[in-house]
Design an enzyme around this catalytic site. Structure first.
Site, mmCIF file in Angstrom:
data_model
loop_
_atom_site.group_PDB
_atom_site.id
_atom_site.type_symbol
_atom_site.label_atom_id
_atom_site.label_comp_id
_atom_site.label_asym_id
_atom_site.label_seq_id
_atom_site.Cartn_x
_atom_site.Cartn_y
_atom_site.Cartn_z
ATOM 1 N N GLU A 1 9.779 0.892 10.716
ATOM 2 C CA GLU A 1 10.838 1.912 10.522
ATOM 3 C C GLU A 1 10.294 3.448 10.715
ATOM 4 O O GLU A 1 9.365 3.842 9.881
ATOM 5 C CB GLU A 1 11.617 1.801 9.162
ATOM 6 C CG GLU A 1 12.967 2.720 9.259
ATOM 7 C CD GLU A 1 12.655 3.954 8.658
ATOM 8 O OE1 GLU A 1 12.686 4.981 9.430
ATOM 9 O OE2 GLU A 1 12.566 4.224 7.448
ATOM 10 N N GLU B 1 9.274 15.121 16.493
ATOM 11 C CA GLU B 1 9.436 15.265 14.985
ATOM 12 C C GLU B 1 8.568 16.241 14.332
ATOM 13 O O GLU B 1 7.473 16.351 14.192
ATOM 14 C CB GLU B 1 9.465 13.816 14.574
ATOM 15 C CG GLU B 1 9.930 13.878 13.209
ATOM 16 C CD GLU B 1 9.909 12.329 12.709
ATOM 17 O OE1 GLU B 1 10.613 11.904 11.858
ATOM 18 O OE2 GLU B 1 8.966 11.454 12.783
ATOM 19 N N LYS C 1 0.894 -1.082 0.090
ATOM 20 C CA LYS C 1 -0.022 -0.063 0.127
ATOM 21 C C LYS C 1 0.829 1.272 0.184
ATOM 22 O O LYS C 1 1.407 1.456 1.023
ATOM 23 C CB LYS C 1 -1.068 0.132 1.222
ATOM 24 C CG LYS C 1 -2.006 1.072 1.231
ATOM 25 C CD LYS C 1 -2.632 1.561 2.466
ATOM 26 C CE LYS C 1 -1.754 2.611 2.725
ATOM 27 N NZ LYS C 1 -1.944 4.123 2.041
ATOM 28 N N CYS D 1 13.192 10.908 8.159
ATOM 29 C CA CYS D 1 13.079 10.362 9.352
ATOM 30 C C CYS D 1 14.418 10.364 10.107
ATOM 31 O O CYS D 1 14.307 10.566 11.425
ATOM 32 C CB CYS D 1 12.352 8.929 9.447
ATOM 33 S SG CYS D 1 13.391 7.795 8.255
#
Length: 500
Positions: free
Chosen positions: A273, A404, A198, A307
């Site tokens: 991850e 973040e 996906k 990231c």
């Protein structure tokens, strides 16, 4: 910030975008069961780029059924390891042959500069598939001598087999669409698994183009199925599906936790991850020119939508002003614009939602006393652009330091003592990556040992290779991508014991 018509620059890409894009299930391009579609936007203009079939639970059911059939009784299971390797290598060749189309699609759909997609995203994807093609024939077990105390004198022949885990659901993010598809598909296919992929709803196009090449390469029907759709529908259905043996996810830590919860129904295996808030440490004995350029690149590469971005910049006090002013000067000189513009060095953020998120973080930082010495605002009359931003007067308790942001925003803070620095650098829920800049190699390796991060770069940053494992500590994830380690995500060990 002008706009560029894709029809003017690559007719092949224009042709691809003109037709509504369908989903790939069991080797066929099909509409969604519901008939629904959704738009994919050009982040440099906010305009609709393409229309894509919107998958949900019913489509996931069909895709998983196809993957299960291909794994349990299709030709994929009977294919030799070397044959699988040749198919994966052929796919790499096809991606390379269509490299320019992929670069344009990545630039249009994600917003990144075309030059970056050409230089990094597409070549790294090709290299990943070629690297994984070599592993198909090297998934070896072991023979194990036994000494069973309760059967004295008996002899046994014991060995282990490494077998594919089965049907894998893979959910990938929007920051490196093609590359993340390669990171996921390469090791799964090398291990002998079948896949339902996906792509992110913001950037589905390169995955669908990849599906065309998977068919052209000759992969059997059902081995790779690609279902675009939204995370809360298609993604949630895939993570919770009882006939999926493993789910692999790259994305935010918040969604990663939802994936874990969804996987408990059949206790499917999970690899994650996730997010990061990576410390980037500059010592006073570093090569300043290299460190300043590296610190800027670590946060502004890919618009800060990485990231592992070096978003917490710790600089030894004696050189703090020099480093921060140097990074700010580089930030001010970055040319922001549409990805297809040859002069662009930084494109837009991927969506209006992401732009608003970054701007809210900037407002939070300013309200808590942070100061922008470069950038600090959104820019442009249309599109999702945010200026490269350097924040000072920050501290370890601020949201802009702890959370973040996933945008081109770095928070710079001084330190005086390495012993004080390490606890500060590690005082975060994330542990994905870190950078260290120093001429003292002993200091560099001591820091690498003490920093709680899955990757530590010394006098460099954002260096990736298919052979180098990548993943995080703490809430940055479970398992590793790339390298030999990633194969552990897609294989399971069977022990065999025979009395002889």
């Amino acid at each position: 910030m002008g706009t560029i018509s894709v029809a003017q620059v690559d007719p092949r890409v224009a042709s691809f975008l003109e037709k509504p894009r369908k989903m790939l299930i069991n080797g066929n391009w099909v509409d969604a069961v519901s008939g629904k579609t959704f738009p994919s936007y050009d982040p440099s203009t906010g305009e609709v780029l393409a229309t894509v079939a919107e998958g949900d639970r019913a489509d996931i059911d069909l895709a998983v059924k196809a993957a299960r059939q291909a794994f349990d009784s299709g030709p994929w299971r009977k294919m030799s390891a070397s044959e699988r390797g040749r198919l994966i290598w052929k796919l790499a060749d096809l991606i390379e042959a269509h490299a320019e189309e992929f670069a344009y699609l990545e630039s249009l759909d994600n917003g990144k500069p075309l030059t970056v997609a050409r230089a990094a995203d597409v070549p790294l994807a090709v290299d990943l598939f070629r690297y994984m093609a070599g592993w198909t024939t090297k998934l070896e077990g072991n023979t194990i001598p036994l000494s069973v105390p309760y059967t004295p004198g008996a002899k046994y022949f014991s060995y282990t087999l490494r077998e594919p885990v089965g049907v894998v659901g893979q959910i990938i993010p929007w920051n490196f669409p093609l590359l993340m598809a390669a990171w996921k598909l390469g090791p799964a296919l090398a291990s002998g698994c079948t896949v339902v992929l996906k792509p992110a709803e913001q950037t589905p196009l390169s995955a669908l183009k990849l599906g065309e090449l998977i068919i052209e390469a000759g992969f059997p029907e059902g081995v790779v199925n690609i279902v675009p759709g939204y995370g809360e529908t298609a993604g949630a259905a895939l993570a919770a599906h009882n006939d999926v043996d493993k789910v692999a996810f790259t994305g935010s830590t918040e969604v990663g936790k939802l994936i874990v919860h969804a996987a408990t129904g059949n206790l499917k295996r999970v690899s994650l991850e996730l997010g990061g808030k990576s410390p980037n440490v500059v010592f006073k004995d570093a090569d300043m020119d290299v460190a300043i350029s590296g610190a800027a690149s670590s946060i502004f590469f890919n618009h800060g939508q990485c990231c592992c971005a070096g978003s917490r910049l710790y600089v030894e006090k004696a050189v703090f002003d020099q480093v921060v002013e140097g990074v700010a000067e580089k930030a001010k000189k970055i040319r922001v614009g549409p990805g297809l513009d040859a002069n662009t060095q930084m494109g837009p953020l991927v969506s209006v939602e992401q732009m608003d998120r970054v701007c809210r973080y900037l407002e939070s930082g300013f309200s808590q006393g942070a100061k922008a010495i470069a950038g600090g605002h959104k820019t442009g009359e249309k599109g999702y652009f945010v200026e490269p931003t350097v924040l000072v007067d920050t501290n370890d308790q601020m949201k802009v330091v702890q959370e973040e942001i996933f945008g081109p925003v770095v928070a710079a803070m001084p330190f005086t003592d390495p012993e004080e620095l390490v606890p500060r650098a590690n005082d975060n829920v994330y542990g994905l990556a870190a950078g260290v800049w120093t001429r003292d190699i002993s200091k560099a390796h001591r820091m690498a040992e003490q920093l709680q991060a899955g990757t530590v770069w010394i006098n460099c940053y954002n260096i990736f290779d298919a052979a180098l494992p990548f993943g995080g500590y703490k809430q940055s994830g479970w398992g590793r991508e790339m390298g030999h380690d990633v194969l552990n995500n897609y294989t399971q060990t069977k022990a065999v014991c025979a009395r002889i």
